[in-house]
Design a protein around this motif. Structure first.
Motif, short mmCIF file in Angstrom:
data_model
loop_
_atom_site.label_atom_id
_atom_site.label_comp_id
_atom_site.label_asym_id
_atom_site.label_seq_id
_atom_site.Cartn_x
_atom_site.Cartn_y
_atom_site.Cartn_z
N TYR A 1 -20.90 77.77 -2.62
CA TYR A 1 -21.73 78.03 -1.72
C TYR A 1 -21.62 79.55 -1.31
O TYR A 1 -21.65 79.87 0.03
CB TYR A 1 -21.14 77.16 -0.36
CG TYR A 1 -21.45 75.72 -0.68
CD1 TYR A 1 -22.78 75.39 -0.11
CD2 TYR A 1 -21.01 74.90 -1.43
CE1 TYR A 1 -23.22 73.95 -0.15
CE2 TYR A 1 -21.29 73.32 -1.66
CZ TYR A 1 -22.49 73.13 -0.94
OH TYR A 1 -23.00 71.83 -1.09
N THR A 2 -21.21 80.34 -2.13
CA THR A 2 -21.27 81.69 -2.16
C THR A 2 -22.66 82.59 -1.49
O THR A 2 -22.43 83.51 -1.01
CB THR A 2 -20.84 82.48 -3.19
OG1 THR A 2 -21.82 82.24 -4.22
CG2 THR A 2 -19.50 81.93 -3.76
N GLY B 1 -24.13 81.50 1.05
CA GLY B 1 -24.03 81.32 2.33
C GLY B 1 -25.17 80.57 2.99
O GLY B 1 -25.27 79.43 2.61
#
Length: 203
Positions: free
Chosen positions: A146-147, A149
Motif C-alpha cells: 500500500y505504498t 498511499g
C-alpha cells in the motif's frame, strides 16, 4: 556502475505498454538506475493478429532469455488470459530453462503489472499465478503493498492495480490507462528500482 532495471512486457493492444512506459520513467527517476524497456517475442502470426485487429508492434527491442542475465531487477507485465498471464509471456518464460538450470536469476528482485478486461478478470489471480515463475527461478517478488498511499483506496473512479502491482482495465479494448493508473505504474517503477539499488549495493 549503474543499477539495471529491465521492464519486460507483452502488449497486444497497447494497454500494458502504456503502463510499462510509466514504470520505466519511475525507475529511471531513481539516481544511479538505468531502466530499459523490452518486449517478449510474439507467438501469433501476422494473419491472426490482423483478424484480432491488433495494432503494429512498437519499436521497443525484443528480448531473448539470455538478456535477462544483465539486469539487476525486473518488472514483468502482461495482459490477462483467463485469470493468468498471456501465453506469449509464458512461452518466453518457458524458454528460460537454461537460466534456471544455472540459477542466473536467483536473488534478483522482480515486480509484476497487468491488464484485465473487467474488474473480476484477474487483477489479483494473474499476479498470484505469475509468482510461481519467480519462485522457481529463486527471484524475490516485490509487491508494492500500500505504498502508493491514498491512490490505493480510490473508489470514485475505476482503477486497476492492487498491492501486487500496477494494473489497468481495458474493457472492450477502447479504455486506456487512466492518470491514476499511470501514476501507480510510475510509483511501482520508482519503488522497485529503489529496492533493486539497495540490494545491489548490499551484495
Amino acid at each position: 556502475m549503474a543499477t539495471k532495471v529491465y521492464i519486460v512486457y507483452y502488449s497486444m493492444y497497447g494497454h500494458v505498454e502504456k503502463l510499462a512506459v510509466e514504470i520505466k520513467k519511475g525507475a529511471a527517476s531513481v539516481e544511479g538506475v538505468e531502466a530499459k524497456l523490452w518486449q517478449v517475442p510474439e507467438t501469433l502470426s501476422e494473419e491472426v493478429l490482423g483478424k484480432m485487429s491488433a495494432p503494429p508492434k512498437s519499436d521497443v527491442p525484443v528480448i531473448t532469455p539470455n538478456d535477462l542475465e544483465e539486469a539487476d531487477g525486473f518488472v514483468f507485465g502482461f495482459p490477462t488470459r483467463f485469470g493468468m498471464m498471456s501465453a506469449q509471456f509464458k512461452a518466453f518464460l518457458d524458454a528460460t530453462g537454461g537460466l534456471w538450470r544455472t540459477q542466473q536469476l536467483a536473488g534478483k528482485p522482480a515486480g509484476i503489472f497487468y491488464s484485465t478486461g473487467s474488474q473480476g478478470g484477474g487483477q489479483e489471480t494473474t499476479a498470484l499465478t505469475a509468482i510461481t515463475q519467480l519462485v522457481h527461478h529463486g527471484m524475490i517478488f516485490v509487491p508494492i503493498g500500500y505504498t502508493f498511499g491514498a491512490g490505493m483506496f480510490e473508489l470514485e473512479q475505476v482503477k486497476g492495480g492492487s498491492p501486487y502491482g500496477a494494473g489497468t482495465y481495458a474493457g472492450d479494448g477502447s479504455r486506456m490507462p487512466s492518470e491514476l493508473e499511470l501514476a501507480q505504474a510510475f510509483h511501482q517503477g520508482k519503488y522497485i528500482a529503489g529496492i533493486t539499488k539497495k540490494l545491489k549495493a548490499a551484495a
